[in-house]
Design an enzyme around this catalytic site. Structure first.
Site, PDB file in Angstrom:
ATOM      1  N   ARG A 201       0.879  -1.125  -0.061  1.00 50.48           N
ATOM      2  CA  ARG A 201      -0.033  -0.038   0.019  1.00 50.48           C
ATOM      3  C   ARG A 201       0.770   1.289  -0.071  1.00 50.48           C
ATOM      4  O   ARG A 201       0.269   2.589  -0.161  1.00 50.48           O
ATOM      5  CB  ARG A 201      -1.059  -0.299   1.208  1.00 50.48           C
ATOM      6  CG  ARG A 201      -2.132  -0.983   0.636  1.00 50.48           C
ATOM      7  CD  ARG A 201      -2.896  -1.596   2.041  1.00 50.48           C
ATOM      8  NE  ARG A 201      -3.951  -2.402   1.356  1.00 50.48           N
ATOM      9  CZ  ARG A 201      -4.101  -3.501   0.786  1.00 50.48           C
ATOM     10  NH1 ARG A 201      -2.543  -4.243   0.958  1.00 50.48           N
ATOM     11  NH2 ARG A 201      -4.722  -4.174   0.301  1.00 50.48           N
ATOM     12  N   TYR A 238     -27.803  -0.632 -17.567  1.00 53.73           N
ATOM     13  CA  TYR A 238     -28.328  -1.765 -17.213  1.00 53.73           C
ATOM     14  C   TYR A 238     -29.715  -1.972 -17.686  1.00 53.73           C
ATOM     15  O   TYR A 238     -30.131  -2.990 -17.096  1.00 53.73           O
ATOM     16  CB  TYR A 238     -28.134  -2.207 -15.632  1.00 53.73           C
ATOM     17  CG  TYR A 238     -26.622  -2.421 -15.235  1.00 53.73           C
ATOM     18  CD1 TYR A 238     -26.080  -3.638 -15.376  1.00 53.73           C
ATOM     19  CD2 TYR A 238     -25.929  -1.431 -14.873  1.00 53.73           C
ATOM     20  CE1 TYR A 238     -24.759  -3.780 -15.015  1.00 53.73           C
ATOM     21  CE2 TYR A 238     -24.586  -1.417 -14.381  1.00 53.73           C
ATOM     22  CZ  TYR A 238     -23.997  -2.663 -14.650  1.00 53.73           C
ATOM     23  OH  TYR A 238     -22.725  -2.821 -14.292  1.00 53.73           O
ATOM     24  N   HIS A 368      -1.829  -7.895 -14.074  1.00 50.62           N
ATOM     25  CA  HIS A 368      -3.340  -8.243 -13.970  1.00 50.62           C
ATOM     26  C   HIS A 368      -3.862  -9.026 -15.165  1.00 50.62           C
ATOM     27  O   HIS A 368      -3.794  -8.156 -16.261  1.00 50.62           O
ATOM     28  CB  HIS A 368      -4.227  -7.131 -13.604  1.00 50.62           C
ATOM     29  CG  HIS A 368      -5.343  -7.306 -13.054  1.00 50.62           C
ATOM     30  ND1 HIS A 368      -5.840  -7.505 -11.683  1.00 50.62           N
ATOM     31  CD2 HIS A 368      -6.499  -7.308 -13.719  1.00 50.62           C
ATOM     32  CE1 HIS A 368      -6.971  -7.847 -11.411  1.00 50.62           C
ATOM     33  NE2 HIS A 368      -7.357  -7.854 -12.611  1.00 50.62           N
ATOM     34  N   ALA A 369      -4.494 -10.312 -14.924  1.00 49.85           N
ATOM     35  CA  ALA A 369      -5.096 -10.901 -16.110  1.00 49.85           C
ATOM     36  C   ALA A 369      -6.021 -10.133 -16.871  1.00 49.85           C
ATOM     37  O   ALA A 369      -6.980  -9.243 -16.406  1.00 49.85           O
ATOM     38  CB  ALA A 369      -5.567 -12.182 -15.564  1.00 49.85           C
ATOM     39  N   HIS A 398     -11.772 -18.000 -16.740  1.00 46.14           N
ATOM     40  CA  HIS A 398     -12.186 -16.698 -16.615  1.00 46.14           C
ATOM     41  C   HIS A 398     -11.808 -15.923 -17.749  1.00 46.14           C
ATOM     42  O   HIS A 398     -12.729 -15.417 -18.673  1.00 46.14           O
ATOM     43  CB  HIS A 398     -11.774 -15.786 -15.306  1.00 46.14           C
ATOM     44  CG  HIS A 398     -12.322 -14.474 -15.021  1.00 46.14           C
ATOM     45  ND1 HIS A 398     -13.322 -14.298 -14.522  1.00 46.14           N
ATOM     46  CD2 HIS A 398     -11.924 -13.248 -15.863  1.00 46.14           C
ATOM     47  CE1 HIS A 398     -13.554 -13.045 -14.701  1.00 46.14           C
ATOM     48  NE2 HIS A 398     -12.709 -12.191 -15.546  1.00 46.14           N
ATOM     49  N   GLU A 399     -10.513 -15.741 -18.014  1.00 43.86           N
ATOM     50  CA  GLU A 399     -10.221 -14.960 -19.241  1.00 43.86           C
ATOM     51  C   GLU A 399     -10.593 -15.820 -20.551  1.00 43.86           C
ATOM     52  O   GLU A 399     -11.026 -14.821 -21.511  1.00 43.86           O
ATOM     53  CB  GLU A 399      -8.557 -14.942 -19.269  1.00 43.86           C
ATOM     54  CG  GLU A 399      -8.033 -14.145 -17.984  1.00 43.86           C
ATOM     55  CD  GLU A 399      -8.626 -12.717 -17.610  1.00 43.86           C
ATOM     56  OE1 GLU A 399      -9.286 -12.187 -18.623  1.00 43.86           O
ATOM     57  OE2 GLU A 399      -8.783 -12.219 -16.478  1.00 43.86           O
ATOM     58  N   GLU A 426     -18.149 -11.258 -17.342  1.00 42.39           N
ATOM     59  CA  GLU A 426     -17.401 -11.658 -16.498  1.00 42.39           C
ATOM     60  C   GLU A 426     -17.853 -13.044 -15.992  1.00 42.39           C
ATOM     61  O   GLU A 426     -16.935 -13.958 -14.928  1.00 42.39           O
ATOM     62  CB  GLU A 426     -17.260 -10.854 -15.155  1.00 42.39           C
ATOM     63  CG  GLU A 426     -16.769  -9.270 -15.584  1.00 42.39           C
ATOM     64  CD  GLU A 426     -15.475  -9.456 -16.122  1.00 42.39           C
ATOM     65  OE1 GLU A 426     -14.528 -10.129 -15.717  1.00 42.39           O
ATOM     66  OE2 GLU A 426     -15.035  -8.331 -16.595  1.00 42.39           O
ATOM     67  N   TRP A 500     -13.103   4.403   2.322  1.00 42.79           N
ATOM     68  CA  TRP A 500     -12.977   2.973   1.829  1.00 42.79           C
ATOM     69  C   TRP A 500     -13.124   1.896   2.966  1.00 42.79           C
ATOM     70  O   TRP A 500     -13.633   0.978   2.883  1.00 42.79           O
ATOM     71  CB  TRP A 500     -11.526   2.959   1.217  1.00 42.79           C
ATOM     72  CG  TRP A 500     -10.758   1.566   0.950  1.00 42.79           C
ATOM     73  CD1 TRP A 500      -9.988   1.069   1.474  1.00 42.79           C
ATOM     74  CD2 TRP A 500     -11.285   0.959  -0.419  1.00 42.79           C
ATOM     75  NE1 TRP A 500      -9.976  -0.332   0.630  1.00 42.79           N
ATOM     76  CE2 TRP A 500     -10.453  -0.239  -0.441  1.00 42.79           C
ATOM     77  CE3 TRP A 500     -12.002   1.403  -1.635  1.00 42.79           C
ATOM     78  CZ2 TRP A 500     -10.430  -1.105  -1.456  1.00 42.79           C
ATOM     79  CZ3 TRP A 500     -12.171   0.504  -2.586  1.00 42.79           C
ATOM     80  CH2 TRP A 500     -11.191  -0.670  -2.529  1.00 42.79           C
ATOM     81  N   ARG A 504     -15.432  -1.164   3.815  1.00 43.17           N
ATOM     82  CA  ARG A 504     -14.837  -2.401   4.015  1.00 43.17           C
ATOM     83  C   ARG A 504     -15.407  -2.965   5.256  1.00 43.17           C
ATOM     84  O   ARG A 504     -15.707  -4.267   5.183  1.00 43.17           O
ATOM     85  CB  ARG A 504     -13.195  -2.450   4.100  1.00 43.17           C
ATOM     86  CG  ARG A 504     -12.614  -1.783   2.982  1.00 43.17           C
ATOM     87  CD  ARG A 504     -12.169  -3.025   2.159  1.00 43.17           C
ATOM     88  NE  ARG A 504     -10.710  -3.383   2.344  1.00 43.17           N
ATOM     89  CZ  ARG A 504     -10.160  -4.342   1.768  1.00 43.17           C
ATOM     90  NH1 ARG A 504     -11.047  -5.497   1.202  1.00 43.17           N
ATOM     91  NH2 ARG A 504      -9.261  -4.810   2.134  1.00 43.17           N
ATOM     92  N   ARG A 537     -19.679  -5.315 -11.915  1.00 35.52           N
ATOM     93  CA  ARG A 537     -19.686  -6.529 -12.912  1.00 35.52           C
ATOM     94  C   ARG A 537     -19.345  -7.751 -12.194  1.00 35.52           C
ATOM     95  O   ARG A 537     -19.935  -8.837 -12.523  1.00 35.52           O
ATOM     96  CB  ARG A 537     -18.536  -6.260 -13.985  1.00 35.52           C
ATOM     97  CG  ARG A 537     -17.341  -5.919 -13.844  1.00 35.52           C
ATOM     98  CD  ARG A 537     -16.545  -5.596 -14.846  1.00 35.52           C
ATOM     99  NE  ARG A 537     -16.781  -4.309 -15.671  1.00 35.52           N
ATOM    100  CZ  ARG A 537     -16.243  -3.925 -16.617  1.00 35.52           C
ATOM    101  NH1 ARG A 537     -15.425  -4.590 -17.232  1.00 35.52           N
ATOM    102  NH2 ARG A 537     -16.778  -2.717 -17.231  1.00 35.52           N
ATOM    103  N   TYR A 538     -18.336  -7.661 -11.111  1.00 33.61           N
ATOM    104  CA  TYR A 538     -17.913  -9.016 -10.572  1.00 33.61           C
ATOM    105  C   TYR A 538     -19.040  -9.519  -9.753  1.00 33.61           C
ATOM    106  O   TYR A 538     -19.112 -10.956  -9.414  1.00 33.61           O
ATOM    107  CB  TYR A 538     -16.532  -8.839 -10.106  1.00 33.61           C
ATOM    108  CG  TYR A 538     -15.693  -8.273 -11.036  1.00 33.61           C
ATOM    109  CD1 TYR A 538     -15.076  -9.269 -12.089  1.00 33.61           C
ATOM    110  CD2 TYR A 538     -14.991  -7.062 -11.133  1.00 33.61           C
ATOM    111  CE1 TYR A 538     -14.079  -8.808 -12.963  1.00 33.61           C
ATOM    112  CE2 TYR A 538     -14.092  -6.843 -11.793  1.00 33.61           C
ATOM    113  CZ  TYR A 538     -13.414  -7.604 -12.885  1.00 33.61           C
ATOM    114  OH  TYR A 538     -12.692  -7.093 -13.647  1.00 33.61           O
TER     115      TYR A 538
HETATM  116  O1  X8Z Z   1      -9.933  -8.827 -12.616  1.00 34.02           O
HETATM  117  C1  X8Z Z   1     -10.632  -9.590 -12.682  1.00 34.02           C
HETATM  118  C2  X8Z Z   1      -9.977 -10.485 -13.688  1.00 34.02           C
HETATM  119  C3  X8Z Z   1     -10.150  -9.811 -14.973  1.00 34.02           C
HETATM  120  S1  X8Z Z   1     -11.374  -9.257 -15.829  1.00 34.02           S
HETATM  121  C4  X8Z Z   1      -8.819 -11.302 -13.480  1.00 34.02           C
HETATM  122  N1  X8Z Z   1     -11.188 -10.314 -11.392  1.00 34.02           N
HETATM  123  C5  X8Z Z   1     -11.558  -9.501 -10.253  1.00 34.02           C
HETATM  124  C6  X8Z Z   1     -10.209  -9.011  -9.511  1.00 34.02           C
HETATM  125  O2  X8Z Z   1      -9.176  -9.865  -9.848  1.00 34.02           O
HETATM  126  O3  X8Z Z   1     -10.453  -8.500  -8.502  1.00 34.02           O
HETATM  127  C7  X8Z Z   1     -11.757 -11.747 -11.513  1.00 34.02           C
HETATM  128  C8  X8Z Z   1     -12.497 -11.710 -10.193  1.00 34.02           C
HETATM  129  C9  X8Z Z   1     -12.432 -10.492  -9.788  1.00 34.02           C
HETATM  130 ZN    ZN Z   2     -12.650 -10.685 -16.450  1.00 37.10          ZN
END
Ligand code: X8Z
Ligand code: ZN
Length: 629
Positions: A201, A238, A368-369, A398-399, A426, A500, A504, A537-538
């Site tokens: 952080r 939405y 970050h994926a 997921h990807e 997602e 924040w 939390r 979205r998640y």
């Molecule tokens: O960011 C993501 C993916 C890419 S759309 C890896 N996710 C969120 C995160 O990592 O915070 C998937 C789960 C939630």
């Molecule tokens: Zn994703």
């Protein structure tokens, strides 16, 4: 902007990434020409002022067609720039990303404002839908003020790279998030955990000023588009009034909150057994660094600490991958194979040539994926610093879900090449990953038949899964609660961190391991804040994926418990899944949901059914405990 390409799919993404500079395309000239240089009427000629001619349906049609061409043209260019920037973060690629981001911002603002011209026309539903999407601009709209798009793009590029290249010192070593993540996942030393947690952080306080400036700019941009602030703009995406969406999210949370409360109570007791009253007092929120994840958002990494006693062990996918000498590349191949078993086409050769699958040693990348659609045709790719773990096995699916969705809707108008809503995007790959059952693992030779756990292991399997999926729900909800309050001004710049932690605490029942103040900017240490990706979205995806899974299992004729169902190899499910996916966002999301599940509502009941045996167990275990915080 890189963020717009995180999944390179949401329309707002594309309009910003894709919309070309505002000045001189044929479309601009055509639309402005018809608005301003129409032949004067007799009356207007008298006062020497031409009266604008009312636009026609034909003009609206031409405007949309031109907008589609413009968007497509810039989309490919900007995708390539962002791809190179995310794969080689240097001053030069940042410069390129800034430039193309500004062009995208300008073009999406131009199209949004130009589309307003047709507001009073009675249009066929499909045209009205396209214009409506254009009028929402991007999630990060720049105002028309000279220089605003450039400023915005510079800030966004800077925030993203500050996160992706962030490093800190720990025990004389320089750590990036990649290494810090492993320590948080595996260390059971509260001092070390707190140190690494706080260390990461340290990368974010310097983002605060930029973030506040960005909020100012996009709020102004949103106001120009006719929204109270950027949060109102986001909530308008939405297919329902923005205020109804807030109620909808609350309703879904209300359905699943009792599950989270039971899990929180159980996990706190177990952590108390491990760490004692001082570290884990039983009447307090849980310390956020003890949960195996840098943000306390998924808790699967502390499974061993909270495993149900006397239950047969489930399956540890990390161990299976290791035992079978699987590589990161193998994990992606296995993921692809799941989709193809359902009738989806193989990934193209270019996917394998161009994706980034492991972390390069010699340069800075955004780890970050993400999943990318470079040319809106077939140049789909993923970018991941994949580790050989069960957690990343999930992320690979997921990807790939993003990529298969992108390919399924590629014949739609560019304006509709997007998820039915962003939660759908997602949820696709996550739904597939819910089919990674022990039976499936035997089928693909990762698990020996003889090692397959019996039904008595269900509790262990469900616990492992709930630690990720149930624990995630309140986090999925609170991130944008925070952003909405920031955008509306309810949290001012000097209340960012306090706000924040308020959320939390409220939603997750978590607290920081060390004192926090406004000298910190903890939201900035979570990718999607500096990476500017909406987060609701998640949350939606965590509801939807269980609905999809239940519908898929039902249509396959499966009759057992939901958590043991796998639709691997089921072509009929694949066909119906594809029927939903190929719609993109061309229809309101309830239509897409209905195409696959037969229902028009998002509904938390499937997730409750899935975890039913675990809920019963948690309730028993929590008897006599004082839950809550
Ligand atoms: O960011 C993501 C993916 C890419 S759309 C890896 N996710 C969120 C995160 O990592 O915070 C998937 C789960 C939630
Ligand atoms: Zn994703």
């Amino acid at each position: 902007m890189r963020n717009f390409l995180l999944i390179a799919s949401s329309l707002s993404v594309l309009t910003l990434a894709a919309c070309q500079g505002a000045t001189d395309t044929a479309e601009t000239q055509a639309s402005y020409a018809s608005a301003s240089s129409a032949a004067p009427t007799a009356q207007s000629a008298k006062v020497d002022k031409p009266e604008p001619k009312a636009p026609t349906v034909q003009e609206a049609k031409e405007f949309i067609k031109q907008a589609e061409q413009d968007i497509l043209k810039l989309a490919e260019h900007s995708s390539r720039v962002y791809w190179v920037n995310a794969n080689f973060i240097t001053d030069d690629t940042k410069w390129l990303a800034e430039k193309i981001g500004a062009e995208g911002a300008k073009q999406s603002t131009r199209l949004a404002n130009a589309a307003k011209r047709f507001n009073d026309l009675d249009l066929p539903a499909d045209m009205a839908r396209k214009l409506d999407k254009l009028k929402r601009g991007s999630n990060f709209p720049a105002p028309e003020t000279k220089g605003a798009a450039e400023n915005l793009s510079k800030i966004i590029t800077q925030l993203d790279s500050a996160y992706s290249t962030g490093k800190f010192e720990h025990n004389g070593k320089t750590l990036s998030l990649f290494e810090a993540t492993d320590i948080i996942a595996t260390s059971r030393d509260p001092e070390e955990l707190a140190d690494v947690w706080a260390g990461w952080r340290q990368i974010s306080p310097k983002m605060r000023g930029d973030y506040a400036r960005m909020v100012e700019i996009i709020n102004k941009g949103s106001a120009e588009l006719g929204f109270a602030d950027a949060g109102a703009l986001w909530r308008a995406g939405y297919d329902m009034p923005a205020d109804d969406f807030v109620k909808e999210a609350d309703r879904l949370w209300g359905q699943v909150k009792p599950l989270y409360d039971e899990l929180h109570c159980y996990v706190r007791t177990k952590l108390n057994n491990e760490y004692g009253d001082e570290v884990v007092p039983l009447d307090q929120p849980i310390r956020a660094d003890l949960l195996g994840n840098m943000w306390g958002q998924q808790w699967g990494n502390i499974y061993e600490l909270v495993a149900p006693e006397n239950a047969e062990a489930g399956v540890d996918v990390t161990r299976l991958l290791e035992a079978n000498n699987k590589t990161a590349l193998n994990m992606v191949e296995i993921g692809e194979q799941f989709f193809t078993s359902m009738g989806f086409e193989d990934l193209p050769d270019t996917f394998w040539k161009r994706s980034l699958i492991t972390k390069p040693q010699d340069r800075e990348v955004t780890c970050h994926a993400s999943a990318w659609d470079i040319d809106n045709e077939d140049d789909i790719r993923i970018k991941m610093c994949t580790k050989v773990t069960g957690e990343d096995f999930q992320t690979v699916h997921h990807e790939l879900g993003h990529n298969f969705y992108q390919r399924a809707y590629k014949n739609q108008s560019i304006i509709y090449r997007d998820g039915a809503n962003d939660g759908f995007h997602e949820a696709i790959g996550d739904m597939i990953a819910l089919s990674i059952t022990p039976d499936y693992l035997v089928k693909i030779d990762l698990l020996d038949e003889g090692d397959k756990p019996s039904n008595n292991a269900d509790l262990s399997l469900l616990m492992r899964s709930a630690l990720d999926k149930i624990a995630f729900l309140p986090f999925g909800l609170m991130v944008d609660q925070w952003r909405w309050k920031v955008f509306s001004g309810e949290y001012s710049e000097n209340e960012y961190n306090k706000g924040w932690w308020e959320l939390r605490d409220k939603y997750q029942g978590l607290r920081p391991p060390v004192d926090r103040s406004e000298a910190d900017f903890d939201p900035g240490a979570k990718y999607h804040i500096p990476g500017n990706t909406p987060y609701m979205r998640y949350f939606l995806a965590h509801i939807l994926q269980f609905q999809f899974h239940k519908a898929a299992c039902d249509m396959s004729g499966y009759e057992g418990v939901l958590h043991n169902c796998s639709v691997y190899g089921n072509k009929e499910v694949g066909r119906r899944f594809n029927a939903m996916m190929e719609l993109g966002s061309s229809k309101p999301w309830p239509d897409a949901l209905e195409a696959f599940t037969g229902t028009r509502d998002m509904d938390g009941r499937a997730i409750i059914e899935y975890y039913e045996p675990l809920i019963t167990y948690l309730k028993e275990q929590n008897k006599g405990q004082t839950c809550g915080w």
